[in-house]
Design an enzyme around this catalytic site. Structure first.
Site, mmCIF file in Angstrom:
data_model
loop_
_atom_site.group_PDB
_atom_site.id
_atom_site.type_symbol
_atom_site.label_atom_id
_atom_site.label_comp_id
_atom_site.label_asym_id
_atom_site.label_seq_id
_atom_site.Cartn_x
_atom_site.Cartn_y
_atom_site.Cartn_z
ATOM 1 C CB CYS A 2 0.824 -5.221 1.433
ATOM 2 S SG CYS A 2 -0.332 -5.960 2.582
ATOM 3 C CE LYS A 596 4.700 7.912 5.055
ATOM 4 N NZ LYS A 596 4.655 8.967 6.093
#
Length: 601
Positions: A2, A596
């Site tokens: 997010c 990530k």
């Protein structure tokens, strides 16, 4: 995982927000949205899928304004769809919220305060914004209502709130989730990552857990949990915006693989004094020397780097070392030694599981060291010491240069501690790391060969196995992870000797098996394991090292010190994985379902 952006100032916000979200794409997401305030109106644009789809919707409207917030969502509560996408609004449309994190008690809060409220989404986030409306209706000011709601939340959160009746303010709070303040002349911004808003500012302030921040275009007011105003200095984010661009490369992952020689040179330079000796802060050396056992805490690729680092710390420095998966350690802490040192490895410095362990070990008073790529990150701030990777921004979800940087830094730490312990060094590490750099360059130059290997072995398969012994086994785990992350091939890494204890039952005609053979003492053993699977129909790919190669090996890496082979052999595996995904026409940089920076537990 997010991302949040926000802008308040003199310019129109819509384009700035969209560009900011594009810079956060690497964090992983499945939907995106923005909200813009103008006069007393708030307009929300949001879409499932890529930001390019959001841009089409936003650009189709002339609505714009000088205040706005944006969000990329990686689903935790509710499926990826338009209704669950952020921003979320309260029932009366006055309040608009973006949120990263997981609220653990949202169902209890919903039941206690929001009976009869109609919900559009399945998210915990909508509960938060409806609570702000609820307390506002009780007569509280927006700041009071926001502060009250934040005090009720259990879990992790980074929040950005707009009030359509107060277009001059963004209300901000965080706990266990990254969020920064960006400072400008006549404007201010918020962002999950400094990269997002480098387009307008490089000056930032940290936000600490449980603080409430009132952001206006010409001032920022930070308040602690007791409501006291906090003064905080800003800092300059030392990131070159061009480092976050693909340049001539088709994908960030390919660019970052090619950057590894430069990263190695930078690490050698940063950890070397004027006389050409290895150097790190003496306080770090002292704490490592005093430790009777090191506990490495990490996740994913960083965990695999920690497994290699254990070899250095034990064989060179003589310090007993354990490597633990962070998400398991926090709930199942083993019996600790009397003088432990905890080493946290995280590219982003924001990994939630690792941070949860750090919080607990800090309570116990244990010393800690973070190895990270991001100065000022949460793990860096909260640990006693930090060693930086100096790898530059890593944008692709699949980590490449951070892995090799982590191993290189661990090797330097181990050699310095070995010297402090008076242990004889059997290696001139700086010279050997220079050889490693040259070897990596040679493999990068052989990218067409790696592409052919990927085509020959992996283009159509559904499964693949990676095997190795001793330190090669650690690399096989990382090779398998890279392949599964971006090509969606079911890939697993195994110790060569373990195949016959169950896994060999999965071998069938044509199953690709990648065998790593870079260690002299187990060279014959691993080749014996390859023969075992070949006898059962496997398609073998042997990656060996100069001096240990045999006729028929698929690829031979240049000769380097045997403990440093992971720095070299992994580059071949990275390229093979890249081309396997490329030939399947997959999104190499943003594989499905992955983020990530994993900022929720």
């Amino acid at each position: 995982m997010c991302g949040i952006v926000g802008y308040i100032g003199y310019d129109n916000a819509k384009e700035l927000l969209l560009k900011g979200l594009e810079k956060l794409e690497y964090r992983g997401y499945d939907s995106a949205g923005i909200a813009v305030v103008n006069d007393d109106n708030t307009t929300v644009f949001k879409e499932k899928g890529r930001i390019a789809e959001l841009r089409k919707v936003a650009d189709s409207s002339d609505f714009d304004g000088p205040v706005g917030i944006g969000h990329t969502r990686w689903a935790t509560h509710g499926v990826p769809n338009h209704e669950n996408s952020h921003p979320h609004q309260s029932s009366n449309g006055r309040f608009t919220l973006v949120h990263n994190g997981v609220i653990e008690n949202y169902e209890e809060l919903k039941g206690e305060y929001l009976q009869g409220v109609s919900f559009i989404s399945e998210t915990d986030t909508e509960v938060i914004v409806q609570l702000v409306e609820y307390f506002s209706n009780q007569g509280l000011s927006t700041e009071e209502a926001f502060t009250k709601v934040v005090s009720l939340l259990h879990g992790s959160y980074a929040l950005g709130l707009l009030d359509a009746e107060d277009k001059d303010t963004i209300y901000v709070a965080k706990n266990k989730s990254p969020l920064l303040l960006g400072v400008g002349e006549g404007f201010n911004v918020i962002a999950s990552d400094a990269l997002a808003m480098l387009q307008v500012t490089s000056e930032y302030k940290e936000i600490h857990d449980h603080e409430i921040v009132i952001v206006k275009k010409d001032e920022v007011i930070i308040k602690d949990a007791d409501g006291n105003v906090v003064e905080r200095d800003s800092y300059i984010a030392e990131i070159d915006a061009s480092d976050a661009e693909k340049g001539v490369y088709a994908h960030y992952m390919l660019k970052e693989i090619h950057e590894q020689p430069a990263v190695m040179r930078r690490i050698i330079q940063e950890y070397q004094d004027a006389e050409g000796n290895l150097k790190i802060d003496q306080d770090i050396i002292n704490d490592v020397k005093e430790a009777d056992r090191i506990y490495v805490i990490a996740a994913g690729t960083s965990y695999h780097a920690g497994l290699v680092g254990k070899e250095f710390l034990e064989k060179w420095a003589g310090v007993p070392t354990e490597v633990h998966v962070a998400s398991e350690f926090v709930y199942n802490m083993p019996l600790l030694s009397e003088k432990p040192l905890f080493v946290y490895i995280s590219q982003s410095g924001e990994t939630a599981d690792s941070r949860a362990v750090l919080v607990e070990t800090n309570k116990l008073g244990h010393k800690s060291l973070t190895i990270t790529n991001v100065a000022g990150s949460t793990l860096s701030r909260e640990a006693d010491h930090t060693l930086l990777l100096h790898a530059g921004p890593e944008i692709a979800v699949a980590s490449t240069k951070a892995y090799t940087a982590q191993i290189a830094v661990l090797s330097i730490l181990s050699q310095i501690v070995a010297k402090e312990h008076g242990r004889e060094a059997d290696i001139d590490l700086l010279r050997e790391l220079a050889k490693v750099t040259t070897a990596i360059e040679a493999i990068v130059d052989d990218a067409p060969i790696m592409e052919q290997i990927a085509t020959d072995f992996l283009e159509t398969t559904r499964n693949a196995f990676f095997i190795g012994r001793t330190i090669d086994y650690n690399v096989s785990l990382e090779g398998a992870l890279k392949l599964k992350e971006i090509s969606y091939i079911q890939a697993e890494g195994f110790a060569g000797g373990e195949l016959k204890h169950g896994t060999i039952a999965l071998i069938e005609e044509g199953t690709p098996v990648v065998g790593l053979a870079t260690q002299e003492k187990v060279n014959l053993s691993i080749r014996g394991n390859v023969k075992e699977v070949v006898a059962r129909g496997a398609h073998p790919c042997i990656i060996s090292m100069e001096g240990l190669e045999k006729e028929g090996d698929t690829y031979v890496i240049p000769h380097v010190h045997e403990l440093l082979t992971p720095l070299v052999s992994v580059v071949a595996l990275q390229l093979i994985s890249y081309y396997a995904a490329l030939h399947r026409d997959l999104d190499v940089d943003k594989p499905r379902n992955l983020a990530k920076s994993v900022t929720v537990e």
